[in-house]
Design an enzyme around this catalytic site. Structure first.
Site, short mmCIF file in Angstrom:
data_model
loop_
_atom_site.label_atom_id
_atom_site.label_comp_id
_atom_site.label_asym_id
_atom_site.label_seq_id
_atom_site.Cartn_x
_atom_site.Cartn_y
_atom_site.Cartn_z
N TYR A 219 -5.63 -2.32 7.51
CA TYR A 219 -5.86 -2.35 8.96
C TYR A 219 -7.35 -2.26 9.31
O TYR A 219 -7.70 -2.30 10.48
CB TYR A 219 -5.06 -1.26 9.66
CG TYR A 219 -3.59 -1.61 9.83
CD1 TYR A 219 -3.02 -2.72 9.21
CD2 TYR A 219 -2.76 -0.83 10.59
CE1 TYR A 219 -1.68 -3.04 9.36
CE2 TYR A 219 -1.42 -1.14 10.76
CZ TYR A 219 -0.89 -2.25 10.15
OH TYR A 219 0.43 -2.56 10.31
N GLY B 286 0.80 -1.22 0.00
CA GLY B 286 0.00 0.00 0.00
C GLY B 286 0.83 1.27 0.00
O GLY B 286 1.84 1.38 -0.69
N VAL B 287 0.40 2.24 0.79
CA VAL B 287 1.08 3.53 0.89
C VAL B 287 2.52 3.35 1.35
O VAL B 287 3.44 3.98 0.83
CB VAL B 287 0.32 4.47 1.86
CG1 VAL B 287 1.12 5.72 2.17
CG2 VAL B 287 -1.03 4.86 1.27
N ASP B 288 2.72 2.48 2.32
CA ASP B 288 4.05 2.22 2.87
C ASP B 288 5.02 1.78 1.77
O ASP B 288 6.12 2.33 1.62
CB ASP B 288 3.95 1.15 3.96
CG ASP B 288 5.19 0.99 4.81
OD1 ASP B 288 6.08 1.86 4.76
OD2 ASP B 288 5.25 0.00 5.55
#
Length: 177
Positions: free
Chosen positions: A125, A31-33
């Site tokens: 999450y 994802g964003v990470d």
């Protein structure tokens, strides 16, 4: 503090700091990470490894935040925060608000005038977009009220989907006083 909400790629934003929805290891992920780690280059991973070897041997706790340089990103800093994971029972919304609060506090301490947030906790999450937006709204408006001398002038919410963008716009519009 001016607030903008848009759909887009947080790694391309020209702001002082971007917020990474990190995992507790700080060593990259999906994802964003993953996108932030790829865009920032291998220097970001090296900086995160150094944090793990020194200040954070057990990783970053949910709701906390830590900063690294932005390296190859347009942003000067990356502020890493770990959202609470609803799938493992971390369901306290105050922990989600803390992600935004701690990121704002850290950005302010760095002298940042602008910050861009993703939907922290809104991906794998398991937090619903409206819950993330409510936490973000509470943090940003509360921070502005309690830190009138802050250098922060702009908070952007850069969201990955039209649905998340709409959830943020709906919550922010409903909560305006």
């Amino acid at each position: 503090m001016r607030i903008t909400i848009l759909q887009g790629d947080i790694t391309t934003r020209t702001v002082d700091a971007i917020v990474n929805a990190a995992n507790s290891s700080l060593l990259g992920g999906g994802g964003v990470d993953g996108a932030i780690h790829r865009a920032a280059g291998p220097e970001l991973l090296a900086a995160c490894r150094e944090l793990r070897e020194t200040d954070l041997p057990h990783g970053l706790a949910p709701g906390a935040a830590v900063a690294t340089p932005g390296f190859r990103l347009p942003a000067r800093w990356v502020i890493h925060t770990v959202g609470p994971n609803r799938h493992v029972g971390q369901t306290n919304p105050a922990l989600l608000v803390s992600c935004f609060n701690e990121s704002l506090r850290l950005a302010d301490s760095l002298g940042a005038a602008s910050i861009a947030f993703p939907a922290v906790g809104g991906g794998v999450y398991g937090w619903h977009g409206s819950q993330v937006a409510e936490a973000a709204y509470d943090a940003v408006t509360g921070f502005g009220a309690s830190h009138p001398a802050s250098a922060l002038e702009l908070a952007e919410f850069v969201l990955f989907s039209p649905e998340m963008e709409q959830a943020f716009k709906t919550v922010f519009d409903q909560r305006k006083v």
